[in-house]
Scaffold this motif. Sequence first.
Motif, PDB file in Angstrom:
ATOM      1  N   LEU A   1      -6.668  -2.435  -9.287  1.00  0.00           N
ATOM      2  CA  LEU A   1      -5.563  -1.276  -9.982  1.00  0.00           C
ATOM      3  C   LEU A   1      -6.135  -0.640 -11.304  1.00  0.00           C
ATOM      4  N   ASP A   2      -6.940  -1.261 -12.070  1.00  0.00           N
ATOM      5  CA  ASP A   2      -7.288  -0.393 -13.043  1.00  0.00           C
ATOM      6  C   ASP A   2      -8.042   0.737 -12.855  1.00  0.00           C
ATOM      7  N   ASN A   3      -8.780   0.621 -11.615  1.00  0.00           N
ATOM      8  CA  ASN A   3      -9.725   1.668 -11.267  1.00  0.00           C
ATOM      9  C   ASN A   3      -9.196   2.682 -10.219  1.00  0.00           C
ATOM     10  N   SER A   4      -7.836   2.475  -9.815  1.00  0.00           N
ATOM     11  CA  SER A   4      -7.045   3.393  -8.768  1.00  0.00           C
ATOM     12  C   SER A   4      -6.296   4.625  -8.981  1.00  0.00           C
TER      13      SER A   4
ATOM     14  N   PHE B   1       0.922  -1.197  -0.070  1.00  0.00           N
ATOM     15  CA  PHE B   1      -0.014   0.139  -0.186  1.00  0.00           C
ATOM     16  C   PHE B   1       0.888   1.352   0.128  1.00  0.00           C
ATOM     17  N   LYS B   2       2.091   1.325   0.435  1.00  0.00           N
ATOM     18  CA  LYS B   2       3.037   2.409   0.507  1.00  0.00           C
ATOM     19  C   LYS B   2       3.186   2.774  -1.059  1.00  0.00           C
ATOM     20  N   LEU B   3       3.118   1.822  -2.009  1.00  0.00           N
ATOM     21  CA  LEU B   3       2.959   2.262  -3.673  1.00  0.00           C
ATOM     22  C   LEU B   3       1.892   2.870  -3.882  1.00  0.00           C
ATOM     23  N   LYS B   4       0.894   2.794  -3.426  1.00  0.00           N
ATOM     24  CA  LYS B   4      -0.460   3.195  -3.717  1.00  0.00           C
ATOM     25  C   LYS B   4      -0.673   4.527  -2.730  1.00  0.00           C
ATOM     26  N   GLU B   5      -0.479   4.833  -1.525  1.00  0.00           N
ATOM     27  CA  GLU B   5      -1.049   6.037  -1.051  1.00  0.00           C
ATOM     28  C   GLU B   5      -0.412   5.809   0.531  1.00  0.00           C
TER      29      GLU B   5
ATOM     30  N   ASP C   1       1.816  -1.852 -12.258  1.00  0.00           N
ATOM     31  CA  ASP C   1       2.743  -3.049 -12.447  1.00  0.00           C
ATOM     32  C   ASP C   1       3.511  -3.661 -11.406  1.00  0.00           C
ATOM     33  N   LYS C   2       3.990  -2.682 -10.534  1.00  0.00           N
ATOM     34  CA  LYS C   2       4.830  -3.092  -9.274  1.00  0.00           C
ATOM     35  C   LYS C   2       4.054  -3.718  -8.256  1.00  0.00           C
ATOM     36  N   ILE C   3       2.617  -3.319  -8.101  1.00  0.00           N
ATOM     37  CA  ILE C   3       1.772  -3.703  -7.084  1.00  0.00           C
ATOM     38  C   ILE C   3       1.210  -5.278  -7.484  1.00  0.00           C
ATOM     39  N   TYR C   4       1.216  -5.371  -8.750  1.00  0.00           N
ATOM     40  CA  TYR C   4       0.564  -6.618  -9.355  1.00  0.00           C
ATOM     41  C   TYR C   4       1.411  -7.607  -9.173  1.00  0.00           C
ATOM     42  N   ALA C   5       2.991  -7.370  -9.588  1.00  0.00           N
ATOM     43  CA  ALA C   5       3.939  -8.237  -9.402  1.00  0.00           C
ATOM     44  C   ALA C   5       4.300  -8.686  -7.762  1.00  0.00           C
ATOM     45  N   MET C   6       4.066  -7.715  -7.065  1.00  0.00           N
ATOM     46  CA  MET C   6       4.149  -8.262  -5.527  1.00  0.00           C
ATOM     47  C   MET C   6       3.498  -9.296  -5.316  1.00  0.00           C
ATOM     48  N   HIS C   7       2.041  -9.063  -5.760  1.00  0.00           N
ATOM     49  CA  HIS C   7       0.931  -9.960  -5.346  1.00  0.00           C
ATOM     50  C   HIS C   7       1.626 -11.536  -6.032  1.00  0.00           C
ATOM     51  N   ILE C   8       1.909 -11.222  -7.285  1.00  0.00           N
ATOM     52  CA  ILE C   8       2.069 -12.554  -8.227  1.00  0.00           C
ATOM     53  C   ILE C   8       3.337 -13.258  -7.372  1.00  0.00           C
ATOM     54  N   ASN C   9       4.481 -12.555  -6.793  1.00  0.00           N
ATOM     55  CA  ASN C   9       5.645 -13.003  -6.151  1.00  0.00           C
ATOM     56  C   ASN C   9       5.535 -13.335  -4.709  1.00  0.00           C
ATOM     57  N   LEU C  10       4.427 -13.114  -4.162  1.00  0.00           N
ATOM     58  CA  LEU C  10       4.245 -13.323  -2.561  1.00  0.00           C
ATOM     59  C   LEU C  10       4.615 -14.812  -2.292  1.00  0.00           C
ATOM     60  N   ASP C  11       5.225 -14.991  -1.140  1.00  0.00           N
ATOM     61  CA  ASP C  11       5.590 -16.414  -1.069  1.00  0.00           C
ATOM     62  C   ASP C  11       4.255 -17.088  -0.579  1.00  0.00           C
ATOM     63  N   ASP C  12       4.555 -18.589  -0.802  1.00  0.00           N
ATOM     64  CA  ASP C  12       3.497 -19.592  -0.591  1.00  0.00           C
ATOM     65  C   ASP C  12       2.348 -19.562   0.479  1.00  0.00           C
ATOM     66  N   GLU C  13       2.968 -19.057   1.789  1.00  0.00           N
ATOM     67  CA  GLU C  13       2.025 -18.924   2.668  1.00  0.00           C
ATOM     68  C   GLU C  13       1.265 -17.839   2.599  1.00  0.00           C
ATOM     69  N   GLY C  14       1.617 -16.689   2.132  1.00  0.00           N
ATOM     70  CA  GLY C  14       0.865 -15.647   1.584  1.00  0.00           C
ATOM     71  C   GLY C  14      -0.205 -15.731   0.899  1.00  0.00           C
ATOM     72  N   LYS C  15       0.329 -16.591  -0.262  1.00  0.00           N
ATOM     73  CA  LYS C  15      -0.631 -16.951  -1.322  1.00  0.00           C
ATOM     74  C   LYS C  15      -1.792 -17.874  -0.706  1.00  0.00           C
ATOM     75  N   LYS C  16      -1.660 -18.418   0.292  1.00  0.00           N
ATOM     76  CA  LYS C  16      -2.510 -19.282   0.893  1.00  0.00           C
ATOM     77  C   LYS C  16      -3.460 -18.534   1.831  1.00  0.00           C
ATOM     78  N   ASP C  17      -2.830 -17.670   2.532  1.00  0.00           N
ATOM     79  CA  ASP C  17      -3.638 -16.742   3.399  1.00  0.00           C
ATOM     80  C   ASP C  17      -4.886 -15.897   2.614  1.00  0.00           C
TER      81      ASP C  17
ATOM     82  N   GLN D   1       0.760   3.625 -14.781  1.00  0.00           N
ATOM     83  CA  GLN D   1       0.970   2.230 -15.137  1.00  0.00           C
ATOM     84  C   GLN D   1       2.100   1.580 -14.506  1.00  0.00           C
ATOM     85  N   HIS D   2       3.118   1.996 -14.453  1.00  0.00           N
ATOM     86  CA  HIS D   2       4.346   1.459 -13.857  1.00  0.00           C
ATOM     87  C   HIS D   2       4.351   1.069 -12.078  1.00  0.00           C
ATOM     88  N   THR D   3       3.490   1.758 -11.571  1.00  0.00           N
ATOM     89  CA  THR D   3       3.060   1.579  -9.991  1.00  0.00           C
ATOM     90  C   THR D   3       2.032   0.386 -10.222  1.00  0.00           C
TER      91      THR D   3
END
Length: 247
Positions: free
Chosen positions: A197-200, A155-159, A208-224, A204-206
């Motif tokens: 993100l599309d309605n945020s 969220f620091k990347l967003k606001e 992309d960073k936020i989306y990548a953070m989600h995709i690269n979250l560790d396995d436990e985080g993805k499960k959460d 675009q570069h921000t």
Amino acid sequence: MHNQREKFWKKRAQHYKQLEWATKSGYLHAFLDAGLFKNKDTVIDIGTGTGIIAHTICPHVSKVIGIDISSDMLAQAENNKVANEEFLLMDAKDLKYKTGAFSKVTARMVFHHILKDTKEAMKECRRVLKKGGLMVFSEGVPPTEHVKDFYINMFKLKEERLTFMENDMASLMKKGGFKKIHKHIHWNRRSSIKNWLDNSGLPQHTKDKIYAMHINLDDEGKKDYNMVITDKDCLIDMKFVILTGEK
């Protein structure tokens, strides 16, 4: 700083009603059910934004007044205003109403934006309530302690914002003077990160960073988050806490 805030909300106002999480009927109904609204109620909706909560409540009460610091958000709310609604430019920390003016106060997804004097804003919500009146307070929270740091850094990347856990919200209400605090958890299942993100209003570069953070979250985080990654989207379960407290 004031101009930056105005620009931020001007961008967000343009697409806010297209946010999937904000308009999901399940969340709106959970909020409505928690409030135990009655046809004689007079309600002030704090941080009303585009009026989503006010519009949801108004058929069930006598009067709803929505307040916000953004004239652009309020302009969107005015577009669908009905007879028992009013929308005013006002700060949650300085409500221009006498003590005990309302039977209900609502505040959905606004307190994380009140960076300073947060407790004083909560006290103001209590002040304008009648004795025995009810506040309905809701925020999105990290689903677990494990993903709290991810949530904060993302969220620091967003606001600039506050991050609440369930206990933080209850503590804030208690410090504000509320009693008989009750909790309800609502999950927005399979929520689209792409839609969010599309309605945020973010560049675009921000996004992309936020989306990548989600995709690269560790396995436990993805499960959460009960995360599902598709070819075109990332779907997560969003956790919302709805608290009610009495004056």
